[in-house]
Design a protein around this motif. Structure first.
Motif, PDB file in Angstrom:
ATOM      1  N   SER A   1     -19.841  -7.172 -20.890  1.00 12.51           N
ATOM      2  CA  SER A   1     -20.700  -6.159 -20.110  1.00 12.51           C
ATOM      3  C   SER A   1     -18.687  -5.624 -20.144  1.00 12.51           C
ATOM      4  CB  SER A   1     -20.222  -7.499 -18.414  1.00 12.51           C
ATOM      5  OG  SER A   1     -21.196  -8.842 -19.241  1.00 12.51           O
ATOM      6  N   LEU A   2     -17.856  -5.811 -20.318  1.00 15.70           N
ATOM      7  CA  LEU A   2     -16.770  -5.609 -20.171  1.00 15.70           C
ATOM      8  C   LEU A   2     -16.026  -5.202 -21.276  1.00 15.70           C
ATOM      9  CD1 LEU A   2     -14.855  -3.045 -18.406  1.00 15.70           C
ATOM     10  CD2 LEU A   2     -13.721  -5.875 -17.463  1.00 15.70           C
ATOM     11  N   VAL A   3     -15.811  -4.031 -22.149  1.00 14.65           N
ATOM     12  CA  VAL A   3     -14.451  -3.620 -23.176  1.00 14.65           C
ATOM     13  C   VAL A   3     -13.450  -3.109 -22.631  1.00 14.65           C
ATOM     14  CG1 VAL A   3     -14.321  -2.723 -25.136  1.00 14.65           C
ATOM     15  CG2 VAL A   3     -16.323  -3.570 -24.995  1.00 14.65           C
TER      16      VAL A   3
ATOM     17  N   CYS B   1     -22.861  -2.129 -20.431  1.00 13.08           N
ATOM     18  CA  CYS B   1     -21.073  -1.789 -20.612  1.00 13.08           C
ATOM     19  C   CYS B   1     -20.337  -1.371 -20.266  1.00 13.08           C
ATOM     20  CB  CYS B   1     -20.871  -2.288 -21.652  1.00 13.08           C
ATOM     21  SG  CYS B   1     -18.527  -2.456 -22.255  1.00 13.08           S
ATOM     22  N   ARG B   2     -19.303  -1.549 -19.563  1.00 12.30           N
ATOM     23  CA  ARG B   2     -18.235  -0.772 -18.827  1.00 12.30           C
ATOM     24  C   ARG B   2     -16.873  -0.674 -19.591  1.00 12.30           C
ATOM     25  NH1 ARG B   2     -21.996   0.186 -16.701  1.00 12.30           N
ATOM     26  NH2 ARG B   2     -22.677   0.155 -14.009  1.00 12.30           N
ATOM     27  N   VAL B   3     -16.313   0.555 -19.764  1.00  8.92           N
ATOM     28  CA  VAL B   3     -15.258   0.725 -20.987  1.00  8.92           C
ATOM     29  C   VAL B   3     -14.416   1.483 -20.194  1.00  8.92           C
ATOM     30  CG1 VAL B   3     -14.707   1.757 -23.563  1.00  8.92           C
ATOM     31  CG2 VAL B   3     -16.716   0.881 -23.039  1.00  8.92           C
TER      32      VAL B   3
ATOM     33  N   MET C   1      -9.274  -3.305 -11.780  1.00 11.03           N
ATOM     34  CA  MET C   1     -10.171  -3.004 -13.364  1.00 11.03           C
ATOM     35  C   MET C   1     -11.492  -3.809 -13.445  1.00 11.03           C
ATOM     36  SD  MET C   1     -10.142   0.038 -14.311  1.00 11.03           S
ATOM     37  CE  MET C   1      -8.705   1.010 -14.121  1.00 11.03           C
ATOM     38  N   VAL C   2     -11.018  -4.596 -13.516  1.00 12.76           N
ATOM     39  CA  VAL C   2     -12.134  -5.346 -14.117  1.00 12.76           C
ATOM     40  C   VAL C   2     -12.788  -5.833 -12.691  1.00 12.76           C
ATOM     41  CG1 VAL C   2     -12.975  -8.131 -14.047  1.00 12.76           C
ATOM     42  CG2 VAL C   2     -10.647  -7.104 -15.429  1.00 12.76           C
ATOM     43  N   THR C   3     -12.958  -5.613 -11.570  1.00 11.63           N
ATOM     44  CA  THR C   3     -13.106  -6.551 -10.095  1.00 11.63           C
ATOM     45  C   THR C   3     -14.171  -5.014 -10.102  1.00 11.63           C
ATOM     46  OG1 THR C   3     -11.403  -7.814  -9.151  1.00 11.63           O
ATOM     47  CG2 THR C   3     -12.938  -6.649  -7.383  1.00 11.63           C
ATOM     48  N   ARG C   4     -14.006  -3.960 -10.012  1.00 13.30           N
ATOM     49  CA  ARG C   4     -14.866  -2.377  -9.761  1.00 13.30           C
ATOM     50  C   ARG C   4     -14.976  -2.341 -10.732  1.00 13.30           C
ATOM     51  NH1 ARG C   4      -9.296   0.715  -9.806  1.00 13.30           N
ATOM     52  NH2 ARG C   4     -10.624   2.873 -10.106  1.00 13.30           N
ATOM     53  N   ALA C   5     -15.367  -3.082 -11.897  1.00  9.84           N
ATOM     54  CA  ALA C   5     -16.146  -3.206 -13.258  1.00  9.84           C
ATOM     55  C   ALA C   5     -17.234  -3.447 -13.204  1.00  9.84           C
ATOM     56  CB  ALA C   5     -15.418  -3.391 -14.720  1.00  9.84           C
TER      57      ALA C   5
ATOM     58  N   ARG D   1     -22.882  -4.707 -10.940  1.00  8.49           N
ATOM     59  CA  ARG D   1     -24.309  -5.535  -9.539  1.00  8.49           C
ATOM     60  C   ARG D   1     -24.792  -3.836  -8.867  1.00  8.49           C
ATOM     61  NH1 ARG D   1     -24.240  -6.428  -4.674  1.00  8.49           N
ATOM     62  NH2 ARG D   1     -22.451  -4.952  -4.483  1.00  8.49           N
ATOM     63  N   LEU D   2     -24.084  -3.276  -8.422  1.00 10.69           N
ATOM     64  CA  LEU D   2     -24.272  -2.456  -7.627  1.00 10.69           C
ATOM     65  C   LEU D   2     -25.585  -1.083  -8.418  1.00 10.69           C
ATOM     66  CD1 LEU D   2     -20.955  -0.544  -5.948  1.00 10.69           C
ATOM     67  CD2 LEU D   2     -23.141  -2.453  -4.628  1.00 10.69           C
ATOM     68  N   GLN D   3     -25.697  -0.929  -9.317  1.00  8.80           N
ATOM     69  CA  GLN D   3     -25.966  -0.176 -10.820  1.00  8.80           C
ATOM     70  C   GLN D   3     -27.863  -1.520 -10.670  1.00  8.80           C
ATOM     71  OE1 GLN D   3     -24.916   0.353 -14.475  1.00  8.80           O
ATOM     72  NE2 GLN D   3     -27.239   1.537 -15.165  1.00  8.80           N
ATOM     73  N   ASN D   4     -27.523  -2.391 -10.850  1.00  6.22           N
ATOM     74  CA  ASN D   4     -28.684  -3.218 -11.374  1.00  6.22           C
ATOM     75  C   ASN D   4     -29.056  -3.509  -9.331  1.00  6.22           C
ATOM     76  OD1 ASN D   4     -27.572  -4.046 -13.995  1.00  6.22           O
ATOM     77  ND2 ASN D   4     -26.721  -5.958 -13.319  1.00  6.22           N
ATOM     78  N   GLN D   5     -28.643  -3.356  -8.575  1.00  3.17           N
ATOM     79  CA  GLN D   5     -29.208  -3.459  -7.762  1.00  3.17           C
ATOM     80  C   GLN D   5     -29.960  -2.360  -7.123  1.00  3.17           C
ATOM     81  OE1 GLN D   5     -26.692  -3.596  -3.500  1.00  3.17           O
ATOM     82  NE2 GLN D   5     -27.640  -5.300  -2.886  1.00  3.17           N
TER      83      GLN D   5
END
Length: 451
Positions: free
Chosen positions: A46-48, A73-75, A111-115, A120-124
């Protein structure tokens, strides 16, 4: 939500791992590019957190590879060099953000919280856009038949449906309509069979047990299990690898799954909706799709008609998209002129409803906001020019001292005037005389002030 820390600095990676695990995240530390590539063959993160300088190469080179395999994924790039050009390159290639070493733990936590909030917003947003039942609106006989069939499926849980039709006709929208009308207890889970690498697809669909293979540190439910009591939507089913078609057939037949590495089977109850724009009967004849699986998924076949065959549904949809896009852009709602409506009804719409929606958005962005009407001049030329204009005789283009553009405009105006005079003002005949569509002629007349 899984976090990967790709860094050979063991103290940094270990510290981040411990801090993230305290927050309940699943964390994996990977020290080299080689091991990162191996991990991507079996899992999707999910995050790298990706270090730029790794023992066996430049971490930035792996950025496009990660995003190709895991588009959601967010990098976050990590670098100790403070190189601004590297940061710009990373962002342009799709990195979510970056951190300059050394950085405080709070910065990584933020950074984790924002990513994850971004994910979540993208999925929503995707769910909200896809959930618009009005996208299948239309009063044509073909669409009324589709809607009637969809409504009949609502009471049945363990049913299998095959949606066919050209790309952009609304197959996923139809699948979500079936799910909503059913009042299922479970989720709607969509899987694009052509978007997930073959090496990962089996694990994604059926899940795996802890220890099933290297890197399987815990049990992971597959998407079929996630869709239990709900709806599983398998898009692009025609691209499902042959190696998985047998296992999918067994699931459909038995309604049970056995995760990779497990000895126990699980009973699953769900609506299975498959979709494709391919000719599955042809693929069966070519032996690239199992015949028994084809018959199993096509218990209830529903074909969504292309937009060009739906008559005035085109104008109903155009009106809906005009209202929706105008509202989102906070702009006044314009109306289509009769000429534009004619163009819309005669245009073949190769991209179907998706193309119509994109076209409306394009028009609203580029048109003059002072006009309350959408006119022919607001439409792209490809919608109007069915035939190219014939070559202009050399004797007509000689105009000493005039620019090329002025000469072309003058000659075009003369040709249009002459054609209209020859045809007694009949635009349809004049357009045929010139070798262009009537709509293209009207637009050119407007440009030259001849209307």
């Amino acid at each position: 939500m899984s976090i990967w820390i790709v860094d050979d600095e063991t103290n940094l990676a270990g510290g981040l791992k411990k801090a993230f695990e305290k927050k309940g995240y699943s964390v994996k530390c990977i020290p080299t590019i080689h091991e990162l590539q191996e991990a991507l063959n079996t899992e999707i993160p999910s995050l790298v957190f990706l270090d730029q300088c790794l023992p066996d190469g430049n971490g930035l080179d792996m950025l496009p590879i990660i995003l190709k395999i895991a588009p959601r994924c967010r990098v976050v790039m990590m670098t100790a060099f403070g190189d601004s050009s590297l940061v710009v390159r990373a962002i342009r290639q799709g990195a979510y953000n970056y951190l300059d070493k050394p950085f405080p733990l709070d910065a990584a936590m933020n950074m984790v919280t924002r990513a994850f909030e971004s994910i979540r917003l993208q999925n929503q947003a995707e769910v909200m856009m896809a959930d618009e039942s009005n996208l299948l609106l239309g009063s044509s006989p073909a669409m009324e038949k589709v809607s009637e069939t969809l409504s009949k499926l609502a009471p049945y849980q363990d049913v299998t449906v095959l949606l066919t039709g050209e790309s952009g006709t609304g197959k996923e929208v139809a699948a979500r309509m079936i799910h909503r009308a059913s009042n299922c207890q479970g989720e709607f889970v969509a899987v694009n069979c052509s978007a997930i690498p073959e090496a990962l697809l089996e694990a994604e669909l059926f899940g795996y047990a802890k220890g099933a293979y290297t890197g399987a540190d815990s049990n992971k439910p597959g998407l079929i299990e996630v869709a239990d009591k709900g709806t599983l939507f398998l898009d692009e089913i025609g691209d499902l690898p042959l190696s998985l078609q047998t296992k999918l057939f067994r699931f459909i037949d038995q309604r049970t799954i056995r995760p990779l590495g497990s000895t126990k089977e699980k009973k699953i109850s769900l609506k299975l909706i498959c979709a494709t724009c391919l000719d599955l009967e042809k693929k069966v004849r070519e032996e690239s799709f199992r015949k028994d699986l084809y018959f199993r998924i096509s218990v209830i076949p529903i074909k969504l008609p292309p937009l060009r065959e739906r008559g005035k549904d085109i104008l109903e949809l155009a009106s809906y998209f005009l209202g929706d896009c105008s509202k989102r852009m906070n702009r006044p709602l314009p109306e289509l002129t009769e000429e534009v409506q004619e163009v819309f009804l005669s245009y073949p719409w190769p991209g179907n409803v998706r193309e119509l929606r994109n076209m409306i958005e394009r028009i609203l962005i580029l048109r003059s906001q002072a006009d309350s009407l959408v006119r022919l001049a607001d439409l792209p030329m490809e919608m109007l020019d069915a035939h190219p204009v014939g070559l202009v005789p050399e004797s007509r283009v000689v105009a000493p001292g005039a620019s090329l553009n002025d000469t072309i405009d003058r000659v075009e105006r003369e040709l249009i005037t002459a054609a209209l005079a020859k045809c007694g003002g009949n635009r349809t005949q004049a357009a045929a005389e010139l070798g262009i569509s009537r709509f293209s002629l009207i637009r050119r007349m407007q440009r030259h002030g001849l209307e």
